[in-house]
Write a protein that holds these residues in place. Structure first.
Motif, short mmCIF file in Angstrom:
data_model
loop_
_atom_site.label_atom_id
_atom_site.label_comp_id
_atom_site.label_asym_id
_atom_site.label_seq_id
_atom_site.Cartn_x
_atom_site.Cartn_y
_atom_site.Cartn_z
N GLN A 34 -8.78 -63.88 70.06
CA GLN A 34 -10.16 -63.63 69.49
C GLN A 34 -10.60 -62.04 69.13
O GLN A 34 -11.11 -62.00 67.95
N TYR A 35 -10.25 -61.22 69.85
CA TYR A 35 -10.44 -59.96 69.55
C TYR A 35 -9.83 -59.41 68.23
O TYR A 35 -10.45 -58.92 67.21
N ARG A 36 -8.28 -59.93 68.14
CA ARG A 36 -7.71 -59.56 66.91
C ARG A 36 -8.37 -60.20 65.54
O ARG A 36 -8.53 -59.56 64.59
N ALA A 47 -9.11 -46.41 66.70
CA ALA A 47 -9.83 -47.39 67.83
C ALA A 47 -9.00 -48.48 68.23
O ALA A 47 -8.74 -48.97 69.26
N ASP A 48 -8.43 -49.29 67.18
CA ASP A 48 -7.76 -50.47 67.23
C ASP A 48 -6.40 -50.22 68.09
O ASP A 48 -6.25 -51.23 68.90
N GLN A 49 -5.67 -49.04 67.61
CA GLN A 49 -4.48 -48.68 68.15
C GLN A 49 -4.80 -48.47 69.80
O GLN A 49 -4.04 -48.98 70.49
N ILE A 50 -5.83 -47.95 70.13
CA ILE A 50 -6.36 -47.56 71.54
C ILE A 50 -6.36 -49.09 72.01
O ILE A 50 -5.65 -49.21 73.30
N VAL A 51 -7.18 -49.88 71.60
CA VAL A 51 -7.29 -51.20 72.44
C VAL A 51 -5.99 -52.00 72.40
O VAL A 51 -5.61 -52.48 73.55
N GLU A 52 -5.36 -51.78 71.20
CA GLU A 52 -4.01 -52.72 71.39
C GLU A 52 -3.02 -51.91 72.32
O GLU A 52 -2.30 -52.66 72.88
N ARG A 53 -3.06 -50.88 72.54
CA ARG A 53 -2.12 -50.07 73.64
C ARG A 53 -2.49 -50.65 74.78
O ARG A 53 -1.82 -50.87 75.82
N ALA A 54 -3.89 -50.76 75.09
CA ALA A 54 -4.21 -51.08 76.51
C ALA A 54 -3.71 -52.55 76.69
O ALA A 54 -3.40 -53.19 77.90
N ILE A 55 -3.90 -53.39 75.72
CA ILE A 55 -3.31 -54.72 75.74
C ILE A 55 -1.96 -54.70 75.75
O ILE A 55 -1.18 -55.62 76.76
N TRP A 56 -1.10 -53.67 75.38
CA TRP A 56 0.43 -54.00 75.51
C TRP A 56 0.69 -53.52 77.12
O TRP A 56 1.52 -54.26 77.75
N VAL A 151 -13.90 -47.47 85.78
CA VAL A 151 -13.99 -47.13 84.53
C VAL A 151 -13.11 -48.46 83.62
O VAL A 151 -11.93 -48.63 84.42
N GLY A 152 -13.45 -48.60 82.57
CA GLY A 152 -12.57 -49.61 81.68
C GLY A 152 -12.68 -49.24 80.23
O GLY A 152 -13.63 -48.34 79.85
N ILE A 153 -12.07 -49.85 79.25
CA ILE A 153 -11.92 -49.67 78.01
C ILE A 153 -12.88 -50.84 77.38
O ILE A 153 -12.40 -52.23 77.35
N TYR A 154 -13.81 -50.35 76.46
CA TYR A 154 -14.56 -51.64 75.75
C TYR A 154 -13.88 -52.17 74.55
O TYR A 154 -13.39 -51.14 73.72
N MET A 155 -13.37 -53.43 74.60
CA MET A 155 -12.76 -54.05 73.43
C MET A 155 -13.73 -54.30 72.31
O MET A 155 -13.10 -54.45 71.08
N GLY A 156 -15.04 -54.59 72.50
CA GLY A 156 -15.95 -55.12 71.49
C GLY A 156 -16.49 -56.44 71.81
O GLY A 156 -16.31 -56.96 73.18
#
Length: 239
Positions: A34-36, A47-56, A151-156
Motif C-alpha cells: 500500500q505504501y508503494r 525519502a523513498d530510498q530511506i523508507v525502502e531501506r527500512a523495509i529491506w 523512535v521510528g521512521i514515518y512511512m506516510g
C-alpha cells in the motif's frame, strides 16, 4: 563488538520468526504494498530510498531485539535507535544509537501532537509529516524526568492511516514491524516529529551528493540466521 544485551537464543528467535510469519504477510507486507502504491510519485527519491531501506531490513535483516554498540554489525541485534541510525547511516546521514537524543536532530515538525478523543488517543497534524520524518515517544523515568524512549521512521499515510516502521514488540517475525494504530500507548506517548532529510528529498531523480547509498550492512553473525535467501536492494539510478 558483540551485543551487550540480547533477549533470546537462536532457537527462540527462529521459533518467533515461524510463529509470526503468517501475521507478517497479512499486515506488514500488505502495508508495504500500500505504501508503494500511495507514494509511487516519489519512487526513487531520497525519502523513498530511506523508507525502502527500512523495509529491506525488516524483510532481509533478520534482526533480533537487543542493545549494544554496533550490535547489528556484529550479531544482527538492534533496538529502536540503532535501527533508525542504521537505515539513515546507509545514506551518509549520521544519527545516534541513543533514543533520548532524537529531538536534537533536524528540525521539529510543528503542529503534530497527541490528542485524546473520548477513550482513545490519536496523533493530530499528520498532514504536516512526510515520508522519512522521525517520530519519537516519551516515557517517565523513576525520578519523574521525561525522556525519549522510542523512535521510528514515518512511512506516510498508508490506506488513510499514519504509518511507522520501527522495532515493534513481540508479534513480528523479527525485531522490526509496522505500526498503524495510535489509539493507546502509541498515541498517548507520542512526543515529537523531526525532519532530518534535506530539501528536495521527496523529488525523484535528483542527485544528493552527500547522501549516496552505501548499501545495507550485513552482520558478521546472526542470532536469527537468514530463513530465506538474501535479496540485495537495487540502487536507484539518479539523473
Amino acid at each position: 563488538m558483540s551485543a551487550s544485551f540480547i533477549v533470546m537464543t537462536t532457537d527462540e528467535a527462529i521459533a518467533r520468526y515461524n510463529a509470526n510469519y503468517n501475521g507478517y504477510l497479512k499486515h506488514e507486507v500488505v502495508k508495504v504494498n500500500q505504501y508503494r502504491e500511495a507514494y509511487k510519485h516519489i519512487k526513487g527519491s531520497l525519502a523513498d530510498q530511506i523508507v525502502e531501506r527500512a523495509i529491506w531490513y525488516m524483510e532481509h535483516g533478520y534482526t533480533v531485539y537487543g542493545m549494544g554498540h554496533n550490535s547489528y554489525h556484529s550479531d544482527g541485534v538492534l533496538d529502536c535507535s540503532n535501527f533508525t541510525k542504521l537505515v539513515y547511516g546507509d545514506f551518509g546521514i549520521k544519527l545516534s544509537g541513543v533514543a533520548k537524543k532524537y529531538d536534537t536532530f533536524g528540525t521539529r515538525v510543528k503542529g503534530v501532537y497527541p490528542h485524546k478523543v473520548n477513550r482513545y488517543w490519536q496523533i493530530e497534524g499528520t498532514e504536516h509529516l512526510l515520508p522519512g520524518d522521525l517520530l519519537t515517544w516519551w516515557y517517565d523515568r523513576s525520578d519523574g524526568y521525561r525522556i525519549i524512549g522510542h523512535v521510528g521512521i514515518y512511512m506516510g499515510k498508508v490506506n488513510g492511516k499514519p504509518t511507522v516502521i520501527c522495532t515493534a514488540g513481540q508479534d513480528t517475525p523479527t525485531a522490526i514491524g509496522i505500526i498503524t494504530s495510535f489509539k493507546n500507548w502509541w498515541g498517548k506517548h507520542f512526543y515529537t516529529a523531526q525532519r532530518v532529510l534535506p530539501d528536495c528529498s521527496w523529488t525523484p531523480g535528483l542527485i544528493h551528493v552527500n547522501y549516496e547509498d552505501k548499501g545495507p550492512v550485513i552482520p558478521k553473525r546472526y542470532i536469527l540466521p537468514p530463513q530465506k535467501p538474501l535479496i540485495m536492494p537495487k540502487k536507484d539510478k539518479q539523473s
